[in-house]
Design a protein around this motif. Structure first.
Motif, PDB file in Angstrom:
ATOM      1  N   GLU A 527      51.108-129.841  30.267  1.00  0.00           N
ATOM      2  CA  GLU A 527      50.559-128.701  30.993  1.00  0.00           C
ATOM      3  C   GLU A 527      49.062-128.873  31.242  1.00  0.00           C
ATOM      4  O   GLU A 527      48.549-128.550  32.317  1.00  0.00           O
ATOM      5  CB  GLU A 527      50.809-127.411  30.204  1.00  0.00           C
ATOM      6  CG  GLU A 527      52.216-126.870  30.336  1.00  0.00           C
ATOM      7  CD  GLU A 527      52.463-126.295  31.724  1.00  0.00           C
ATOM      8  OE1 GLU A 527      51.509-125.841  32.386  1.00  0.00           O
ATOM      9  OE2 GLU A 527      53.629-126.313  32.155  1.00  0.00           O
ATOM     10  N   SER A 531      47.050-128.931  34.913  1.00  0.00           N
ATOM     11  CA  SER A 531      45.882-128.090  35.184  1.00  0.00           C
ATOM     12  C   SER A 531      44.674-128.936  35.547  1.00  0.00           C
ATOM     13  O   SER A 531      43.889-128.573  36.438  1.00  0.00           O
ATOM     14  CB  SER A 531      45.562-127.219  33.960  1.00  0.00           C
ATOM     15  OG  SER A 531      46.643-126.369  33.653  1.00  0.00           O
ATOM     16  N   ALA A 546      53.344-131.168  38.906  1.00  0.00           N
ATOM     17  CA  ALA A 546      53.943-129.827  38.846  1.00  0.00           C
ATOM     18  C   ALA A 546      55.443-129.905  39.078  1.00  0.00           C
ATOM     19  O   ALA A 546      56.227-129.194  38.429  1.00  0.00           O
ATOM     20  CB  ALA A 546      53.284-128.909  39.882  1.00  0.00           C
ATOM     21  N   CYS A 550      58.968-129.150  36.447  1.00  0.00           N
ATOM     22  CA  CYS A 550      60.206-128.413  36.759  1.00  0.00           C
ATOM     23  C   CYS A 550      61.412-129.186  36.237  1.00  0.00           C
ATOM     24  O   CYS A 550      62.354-128.607  35.663  1.00  0.00           O
ATOM     25  CB  CYS A 550      60.345-128.213  38.268  1.00  0.00           C
ATOM     26  SG  CYS A 550      59.015-127.298  39.035  1.00  0.00           S
ATOM     27  N   ALA A 564      59.030-120.416  35.661  1.00  0.00           N
ATOM     28  CA  ALA A 564      57.569-120.430  35.818  1.00  0.00           C
ATOM     29  C   ALA A 564      57.102-121.724  36.482  1.00  0.00           C
ATOM     30  O   ALA A 564      56.235-121.710  37.362  1.00  0.00           O
ATOM     31  CB  ALA A 564      56.903-120.256  34.454  1.00  0.00           C
ATOM     32  N   ALA A 565      57.688-122.850  36.048  1.00  0.00           N
ATOM     33  CA  ALA A 565      57.291-124.138  36.615  1.00  0.00           C
ATOM     34  C   ALA A 565      57.652-124.227  38.090  1.00  0.00           C
ATOM     35  O   ALA A 565      56.874-124.747  38.909  1.00  0.00           O
ATOM     36  CB  ALA A 565      57.955-125.276  35.832  1.00  0.00           C
ATOM     37  N   ASP A 567      58.018-121.702  40.241  1.00  0.00           N
ATOM     38  CA  ASP A 567      57.139-120.814  41.010  1.00  0.00           C
ATOM     39  C   ASP A 567      55.792-121.488  41.276  1.00  0.00           C
ATOM     40  O   ASP A 567      55.261-121.443  42.394  1.00  0.00           O
ATOM     41  CB  ASP A 567      56.917-119.496  40.268  1.00  0.00           C
ATOM     42  CG  ASP A 567      58.136-118.588  40.309  1.00  0.00           C
ATOM     43  OD1 ASP A 567      59.039-118.846  41.124  1.00  0.00           O
ATOM     44  OD2 ASP A 567      58.192-117.628  39.512  1.00  0.00           O
ATOM     45  N   ARG A 568      55.230-122.108  40.240  1.00  0.00           N
ATOM     46  CA  ARG A 568      53.920-122.754  40.404  1.00  0.00           C
ATOM     47  C   ARG A 568      54.007-123.940  41.351  1.00  0.00           C
ATOM     48  O   ARG A 568      53.182-124.077  42.265  1.00  0.00           O
ATOM     49  CB  ARG A 568      53.406-123.225  39.040  1.00  0.00           C
ATOM     50  CG  ARG A 568      52.108-124.018  39.120  1.00  0.00           C
ATOM     51  CD  ARG A 568      51.635-124.491  37.753  1.00  0.00           C
ATOM     52  NE  ARG A 568      52.573-125.390  37.129  1.00  0.00           N
ATOM     53  CZ  ARG A 568      52.443-125.887  35.899  1.00  0.00           C
ATOM     54  NH1 ARG A 568      51.405-125.523  35.160  1.00  0.00           N
ATOM     55  NH2 ARG A 568      53.334-126.705  35.395  1.00  0.00           N
ATOM     56  N   TYR A 572      52.241-124.398  45.111  1.00  0.00           N
ATOM     57  CA  TYR A 572      51.269-125.487  45.303  1.00  0.00           C
ATOM     58  C   TYR A 572      51.710-126.423  46.432  1.00  0.00           C
ATOM     59  O   TYR A 572      50.901-126.821  47.280  1.00  0.00           O
ATOM     60  CB  TYR A 572      51.101-126.272  44.002  1.00  0.00           C
ATOM     61  CG  TYR A 572      49.891-127.182  44.016  1.00  0.00           C
ATOM     62  CD1 TYR A 572      48.636-126.696  43.638  1.00  0.00           C
ATOM     63  CD2 TYR A 572      49.986-128.506  44.408  1.00  0.00           C
ATOM     64  CE1 TYR A 572      47.520-127.514  43.659  1.00  0.00           C
ATOM     65  CE2 TYR A 572      48.870-129.327  44.434  1.00  0.00           C
ATOM     66  CZ  TYR A 572      47.641-128.829  44.053  1.00  0.00           C
ATOM     67  OH  TYR A 572      46.536-129.645  44.090  1.00  0.00           O
ATOM     68  N   THR A 585      61.440-129.613  44.117  1.00  0.00           N
ATOM     69  CA  THR A 585      61.173-128.424  43.287  1.00  0.00           C
ATOM     70  C   THR A 585      62.276-127.390  43.446  1.00  0.00           C
ATOM     71  O   THR A 585      62.765-126.810  42.471  1.00  0.00           O
ATOM     72  CB  THR A 585      59.818-127.805  43.683  1.00  0.00           C
ATOM     73  OG1 THR A 585      58.773-128.718  43.336  1.00  0.00           O
ATOM     74  CG2 THR A 585      59.588-126.486  42.978  1.00  0.00           C
TER      75      THR A 585
END
Length: 862
Positions: A527, A531, A546, A550, A564-565, A567-568, A572, A585
């Motif tokens: 993670e 970031s 990212a 997933c 959550a993964a 969605d991010r 992006y 994704t």
């Protein structure tokens, strides 16, 4: 069928109608371009109206000489005798038109009504006068009058413009604009169709008519209906206006007005006519077609010789002034249209590089492809550079087959040129993209070739990336953690030496990921790497990492982390135009939905991925596997062919590495009762994993061997799999519950005691897992456990109509006037599932409309 993104307008119109029939009356103007859905909206309004309201619908026709009072003639059969007599007399010339107006007003005053007059832009003078007459007197009439018109076809002198001026001062007149559909709505309409939703949105500009016509005629570049609609509009233009439209079609999108004036002096009046005809629009100093597909339909009709002449004129004019970056794409287009290959090779590569720098990878790929059509004129080195640029743009815009083909050609040409450094770099890129193409064996072999070539040249940034590629492959193929770490160290050392931040962050990520996959620790470090890549503005590296998160979250069946993964990563990738990563994704997102028991949503998401023509083989294999599992778990036919199709798209190792393929095949065989096939498939997977260390892959296969009656082999298992292999079904079920996976938890409870079997049966019934319901009941009979006859729940029995709790929730939302899509959003279900619930509610209540259902709700509260 729901009208997408028309809920607010319908809600407003419904409110006007409810208020108008109790007085005072109202007038609603519904406006928008041709094909925007005005008729669909007023038709739905009529369907939603209270049955006690009289519906009166008339329309104006596009006639050279409009019918006098045409709309009133259409709806006359539903009016009173006095109106019909006066209308007949007026048309025959035996009475005055104002008598018709008075009779119509009296008729509307006597009965609550919805009066619709469509296409007022084609109305005759008498119909315009009726609208003026009624509008002034509406406060005393229990009626809503709705008038629709095309606001793209009325100019300053149009009769409708004068009418609108008359109505401007009336507070009981309301105006409603119908906007084009959003990109998201177009994508929803495209679901289930093999079409690029983004391209569909681009060519249609969100016009519902054009969208539906394209989807209805997938084999046609320009649907016949769209071509005919464009031709019909052109037929009404003067010769001068038609010449302007033809030139604009050749010039392309967003044409500067000074450029048009240079091509056609004194064209202002003709342009105004084209704008009034609804074909083009102007915005400050730019003019453009309302829809790209209309431009293409017009361009198709322009003679080739005339197109050539215009392209040459424009190219000359644009080259006579300083060229800015935003002109490059247009110059390349006109250069090709002018038949000037030298100019194409001057502008197309520059346009491609500019698009790539902006993250517009599809545009970059198209410009590189344009340049390559003339690349035989170039020296070998420049031609190879074009192939490399084309490959990279194609890969990032999910055109893997084209990208890989160009990269293969580039490898051969670099070898001919003796450019070993770039040959090694091209080999590395080829290896990177062979993996998502499903060719894992060739990817590994090509990656090693890249390192051999580059190691012979000494330390370099290219060698750092080649080591990183082998680090990634070792991680994905679940080699020994030490192998991944060794390549990561080499990549980090060279990445830091040559200042390649992307290499450093990715190598650290994959070293941590290898530990996480084999030993369970390292999620936090992964993670942190994601970031870091985002913070350092490394879009391709960040988007890729990212996406990988997933995959890892889905592989570990962690529902919350997967959601959550996804969605991010999706946000992006959308922001940075990373289509390949976006599609992958979404495929992993469908797997996450499957894990948490949202099977209908999972199937919809997987189907959406499969419908996209650019989905890579690995992505398609994932989506097909999800669909196959949903079918198998629900006891539906044709589950196995979907799994076979998935297996045929990729190498067998890739099927295993993704963590879906073999496990899915084992489960599907078990669900059909073929334990021998299930055992064989599980053993094949374990054999392939013999030299690897991955508890999240070996654990489930070993558990399946135990479930089919075999002795589970001693292999590492992760999380709940380890507990099940140790005989702790309760601990395994509890962990599955914690991960948000109700189906897997129920499977673990099949090995449990009577209460556990009751829990498993309830879970399988809730999921509609029919084969497992039957199997669980069989297990209960074998063990002497009596199943509880549940029947309808107490809440259902207490409801006078037999509605379930969920159906009551749906009914309450129907009372709010929500569409299926809005109900789905409120209840966190798919629109399709919401539609099923709505249908069930209407059937149980014995009604035919949402309004009747809402009235039943009110009646039950009295």
């Amino acid at each position: 069928m729901d009208l997408l993104e028309r809920e607010a307008v319908l809600q407003d119109l419904t409110g006007h109608l409810q208020a108008a029939v109790t007085g005072p009356g109202r007038l609603a103007l519904v406006r928008g371009e041709a094909g925007i859905g005005k008729t669909s909206v007023v038709n739905r309004l009529a369907q939603l109206a209270d049955p006690r309201i009289r519906i009166l619908v008339g329309a104006c026709d596009p006639l050279a000489t409009p019918r006098p009072l045409g709309p009133l003639t259409d709806l006359a059969p539903r009016l009173g005798q006095a109106v019909r007599t006066a209308l007949t007399g007026a048309l025959a010339g035996t009475c005055r038109s104002d008598e018709v107006f008075d009779c119509l007003l009296a008729d509307l005053t006597s009965y609550p009504s919805l009066l619709v007059v469509e296409d007022v832009h084609w109305a005759d003078e008498a119909t315009m006068d009726i609208l003026r007459y009624l509008a002034r007197r509406l406060p005393s009439v229990p009626a809503l009058v709705v008038a629709t018109y095309r606001d793209d076809e009325i100019g300053r002198t149009h009769d409708v413009t004068a009418l609108l001026g008359t109505l401007a001062g009336y507070p009981w007149v309301y105006r409603h604009d119908l906007a084009p559909l959003s990109r998201r709505a177009v994508a929803r309409l495209a679901g289930g169709h093999t079409v690029d939703a983004d391209e569909l949105y681009h060519v249609s500009a969100g016009n519902p008519f054009i969208v539906t016509e394209i989807l209805a005629a997938p084999g046609e570049s320009i649907p016949a209906t769209v071509r005919e609609a464009a031709a019909g509009r052109l037929a009404g233009l003067s010769a001068a206006a038609r010449r302007v439209v033809d030139v604009l079609a050749v010039l392309g999108r967003r044409v500067p007005l000074p450029l048009l004036a240079g091509m056609l002096p004194a064209s202002e009046e003709a342009l105004d006519e084209a704008v009034a005809g609804g074909i083009v629009r102007t915005d400050a100093q730019v003019t453009e077609f309302r829809h790209e597909l209309t431009r293409l339909a017009v361009l198709e009709s322009v003679p080739a010789a005339y197109r050539l002449r215009v392209h040459r004129q424009v190219l000359t004019a644009m080259r006579s002034r300083p060229v800015v970056a935003d002109d490059l794409a247009l110059l390349a287009d006109h250069a090709e249209g002018a038949g000037d290959p030298v100019a194409v090779l001057e502008y197309a590569p520059a346009a491609a590089a500019h698009a790539a720098a902006l993250g517009a990878h599809r545009e970059a790929a198209a410009q590189y492809a344009r340049a390559l059509r003339y690349a035989d004129l170039l020296p070998l080195g420049r031609r190879t550079s074009l192939l490399e640029g084309h490959s990279q743009a194609c890969l990032l815009s999910s055109r893997l087959d084209e990208g890989i083909a160009s990269r293969r050609k580039a490898v051969k040409l670099r070898r001919v040129l003796g450019d070993r450094l770039r040959e090694g770099e091209d080999l590395r890129w080829l290896s990177c993209w062979l993996w998502p193409f499903g060719r894992t064996v060739e990817a590994g072999r090509t990656g090693l070739d890249a390192v051999r070539v580059l190691e012979g040249l000494g330390p370099s940034r290219e060698l750092a990336r080649a080591y990183l590629n082998l680090c990634q492959l070792a991680c994905y193929e679940h080699e020994d953690v030490r192998v991944t770490a060794a390549y990561a160290e080499k990549a980090i050392a060279l990445g830091e030496r040559f200042g390649d931040a992307g290499v450093v962050v990715q190598a650290r990520f994959h070293a941590a990921a290898a530990n996480m996959l084999s030993e369970g620790s390292g999620w936090g470090e992964c993670e942190q790497a994601v970031s870091s890549a985002m913070a350092q503005a490394l879009p391709e590296d960040a988007g890729f990492l990212a996406l990988i998160m997933c995959w890892f979250a889905a592989l570990q069946h962690d529902a919350a982390r997967t959601a959550a993964a996804v969605d991010r990563a999706e946000a992006y990738c959308l922001d940075h135009d990373l289509l390949s990563y976006l599609l992958c994704t979404r495929a992993w997102g469908s797997w996450g939905l499957l894990s948490r028991g949202s099977w209908a949503q999972a199937a919809d998401a997987a189907q959406e991925v499969l419908s996209h023509p650019s989905s890579p083989p690995v992505v398609r294999a994932l989506a097909l596997t999800v669909l196959g599992l949903v079918r198998a778990r629900q006891g539906k036919a044709r589950a196995w062919p979907l799994l076979e199709e998935a297996a045929g798209l990729v190498d067998s190792d890739c099927l295993l590495d993704t963590g879906l393929g073999w496990e899915a095949r084992v489960e599907a065989a078990w669900l059909t009762g073929d334990h021998e096939l299930a055992r064989t498939e599980a053993q094949r997977g374990l054999d392939a994993l013999a030299e690897r260390s991955h508890p999240w892959l070996s654990g489930p296969l070993a558990c399946w061997i135990g479930r089919v009656g075999g002795a589970p082999p001693e292999v590492p298992g992760a999380g709940p799999y380890a507990l099940e292999l140790a005989g702790d079904w309760a601990g395994a079920a509890a962990q599955w519950d914690g991960l948000g996976c109700p189906y897997q938890a129920a499977l673990a409870r099949l090995s449990g005691d009577a209460p556990a079997l009751h829990q498993a049966l309830a879970a399988f019934e809730a999921l509609d897992a029919r084969p497992l319901v039957a199997r669980t009941r069989a297990v209960m009979r074998t063990r002497g456990v009596r199943p509880v006859r549940r029947g309808p729940r107490a809440a259902t029995l207490a409801n006078p109509y037999g509605l379930t709790i969920r159906e009551m929730e749906v009914l309450k939302l129907l009372n709010e006037g929500l569409s299926d899509a809005e109900i789905a959003a409120r209840l966190y279900i798919t629109p399709k599932t919401a539609g099923h619930h709505v249908g069930a509610v209407l059937a149980k209540l014995g009604v035919h409309s949402r309004q009747e259902a809402a009235r039943k709700l009110h009646d039950s509260k009295r």
